[in-house]
Design an enzyme around this catalytic site. Sequence first.
Site, PDB file in Angstrom:
ATOM      1  N   TYR A  42     -73.396 110.611  67.383  1.00  0.00           N
ATOM      2  CA  TYR A  42     -73.280 111.835  68.172  1.00  0.00           C
ATOM      3  C   TYR A  42     -73.735 111.569  69.610  1.00  0.00           C
ATOM      4  CZ  TYR A  42     -74.165 116.455  70.021  1.00  0.00           C
ATOM      5  OH  TYR A  42     -74.185 117.560  70.838  1.00  0.00           O
ATOM      6  N   GLU A  79     -74.156 125.312  69.147  1.00  0.00           N
ATOM      7  CA  GLU A  79     -75.421 125.495  69.868  1.00  0.00           C
ATOM      8  C   GLU A  79     -76.053 126.831  69.489  1.00  0.00           C
ATOM      9  OE1 GLU A  79     -77.151 123.358  71.451  1.00  0.00           O
ATOM     10  OE2 GLU A  79     -75.677 121.777  71.777  1.00  0.00           O
ATOM     11  N   TRP A 139     -81.178 119.966  65.460  1.00  0.00           N
ATOM     12  CA  TRP A 139     -79.777 119.622  65.681  1.00  0.00           C
ATOM     13  C   TRP A 139     -79.230 118.822  64.508  1.00  0.00           C
ATOM     14  CZ3 TRP A 139     -75.924 121.626  67.865  1.00  0.00           C
ATOM     15  CH2 TRP A 139     -74.731 120.905  68.012  1.00  0.00           C
TER      16      TRP A 139
END
Length: 189
Positions: free
Chosen positions: A17, A39, A47
């Site tokens: 990522y 988000e 995350w």
Amino acid sequence: MIRCSWVPTEDQMMQPYHDEEWGTPCHDRCRLFEILSLEIMQAGLSWSTVLAKRPAFREAFHDFEVTKVAQMQEQLPRLMTNAALIRNQRKLQAVITNAKIIAAGEQQGQNFAEVVWSVVGQHPLNHHCQTANDVPKTIPKAVEFSQKLKQAGFQFVGPVTIYSFFQAAGLVNDHESSCFRYQQLQTAR
């Protein structure tokens, strides 16, 4: 290979990522909508949790095709029973509501990607961060855009979430200056 200090050295999801997505300028409207939506889902969570659930979100939200997501209001109860998702009703509702607003804007000729990139004058901002501690939590442009989105009816778009969106979508380059991606993104400009 030197990466940003926040990237776990052995994490099989976070490394790719970071290396291939985070901070890479994105101009695709569906991908920008996906980044914004994820988000929103991340608020209050790690995350890595969101990243692990991303395939399920892509499936549930039709690969974040804005016009399809805008028509999903009646599917909210089903989404709330999907254990593969983050089952926060307010966040799931925000994704659908935000898609409706983007779709309505597009029917009036507003290109979501152009609206987003106009905030930074169509070019990524570079912050030249030495360490993770140098990375701001938000910036005035994110505060202004957050207010603009809220005025349009968007949900869950506070300044910190919007700044995280800017970082992920490449509107800002907040890779640490020693990170190989910082150098790549500088060269690509």
